[in-house]
Design an enzyme around this catalytic site. Structure first.
Site, PDB file in Angstrom:
ATOM      1  N   TYR A   1      -2.114  -0.702  10.335  1.00 45.84           N
ATOM      2  CA  TYR A   1      -2.035  -0.947   8.892  1.00 45.84           C
ATOM      3  C   TYR A   1      -0.734  -0.402   8.291  1.00 45.84           C
ATOM      4  O   TYR A   1      -0.039  -1.110   7.549  1.00 45.84           O
ATOM      5  CB  TYR A   1      -3.243  -0.314   8.211  1.00 45.84           C
ATOM      6  CG  TYR A   1      -3.409  -0.683   6.763  1.00 45.84           C
ATOM      7  CD1 TYR A   1      -3.909  -1.933   6.397  1.00 45.84           C
ATOM      8  CD2 TYR A   1      -3.089   0.214   5.748  1.00 45.84           C
ATOM      9  CE1 TYR A   1      -4.078  -2.273   5.065  1.00 45.84           C
ATOM     10  CE2 TYR A   1      -3.257  -0.117   4.411  1.00 45.84           C
ATOM     11  CZ  TYR A   1      -3.754  -1.364   4.071  1.00 45.84           C
ATOM     12  OH  TYR A   1      -3.921  -1.694   2.748  1.00 45.84           O
TER      13      TYR A   1
ATOM     14  N   SER B   1       0.849  -1.195   0.000  1.00 41.57           N
ATOM     15  CA  SER B   1       0.000   0.000   0.000  1.00 41.57           C
ATOM     16  C   SER B   1       0.878   1.235   0.000  1.00 41.57           C
ATOM     17  O   SER B   1       2.011   1.216   0.508  1.00 41.57           O
ATOM     18  CB  SER B   1      -0.894   0.013   1.249  1.00 41.57           C
ATOM     19  OG  SER B   1      -1.571   1.252   1.388  1.00 41.57           O
TER      20      SER B   1
END
Length: 264
Positions: A167, A154
């Site tokens: 995350y 990501s």
């Protein structure tokens, strides 16, 4: 004399005849990348946690003449992953490409997030990547033909965000893992390892972010030079490139595929 061979140019983007294992295949991005490998002539092994969803995917793929099979497995479970590899090799003889597309997030402020929730994110997004890559790369080493590993991380691996402590940490760890694995695997065994760092892409979980009237969408547009959020098929070309001989001199890289988000 420096030269380029026509045969190489003609085939350098090809994955035809290769065997591609795709984790998170029932998710929005995993499904699209798995189908792209199939369209490009690869045999595809679909894996995820739900056999019911995987069976539906197999029916969908086979209706389009894509050669595939499905194996349910938890990528964070060593025994599951070992069984997944054994079943994959039993079905197609080998594994040439690994695309890691699974992931999990449960956003929360660090003051509110439990240690257990943080650990679950780390296990789902980082530990599981380690386990899958460890055992698939061993299979590739045993085959003696090299291989390609593509990990979807990501752009949050490069930028922090409120509520994303778990995350961002897990994806940052996965990117560094990719760079380290390349040091272990490429020169000695011919296994290229790279990651794609996408921006937000459309899925059932993110559909709400695509509302042009929402504050979240408008905030993203302030930093998206490309002028839109991503669709899953925006990443197909990059994944195929990193899975083919065209990227044979690329390894250990964490490649921005965020529509320019990281540049602004």
């Amino acid at each position: 004399m420096v030269k380029v061979e026509k045969k190489f140019v003609d085939t350098m983007f090809s994955v035809e005849g290769k065997v591609a294992l795709v984790t998170g295949a029932t998710g929005a991005l995993g499904r699209v990348l798995a189908k792209a490998y199939g369209y490009a002539g690869a045999k595809v092994i679909l894996t995820g946690r739900s056999m019911e969803k995987l069976n539906a995917l197999v029916d969908e793929f086979k209706a389009e003449d894509i050669e595939c099979c499905a194996v349910a497995a938890d990528p964070a479970n060593e025994e599951d992953v070992k069984a997944l590899i054994a079943e994959s090799v039993k079905a197609f003889g080998e594994i040439n490409i690994l695309a890691v597309c699974h992931g999990y997030n449960k956003p929360a402020n660090i003051l509110d997030q439990s240690v257990e929730d943080w650990q679950y994110i780390m296990d789902a997004d980082c530990k599981s990547v380690y386990i899958v890559c460890k055992y698939v790369s061993q299979q590739m080493v045993d085959q003696g033909k090299g291989g390609k590993i593509v990990v979807v991380t990501s752009q949050r691996s490069k930028r922090g965000m409120a509520g994303y402590t778990g995350y961002c940490t897990s994806k940052g760890g996965a990117d560094l893992m990719v760079s380290s694995m390349a040091c272990d695997l490429t020169a000695k065994y011919g296994i290229n390892v790279n990651s794609i760092c996408p921006t937000v892409f459309r899925s059932e979980l993110t559909e709400w972010m695509f509302d042009p009237e929402s504050a979240v969408y408008q905030n993203f547009m302030k930093r998206e030079p490309i002028g839109r959020l991503a669709e899953p098929d925006d990443f197909v070309g990059f994944a195929l490139f990193l899975s083919s001989e065209a990227s044979r001199f690329m390894t250990g890289g964490n490649y921005d595929c965020s529509g320019g988000y990281l540049t602004c």
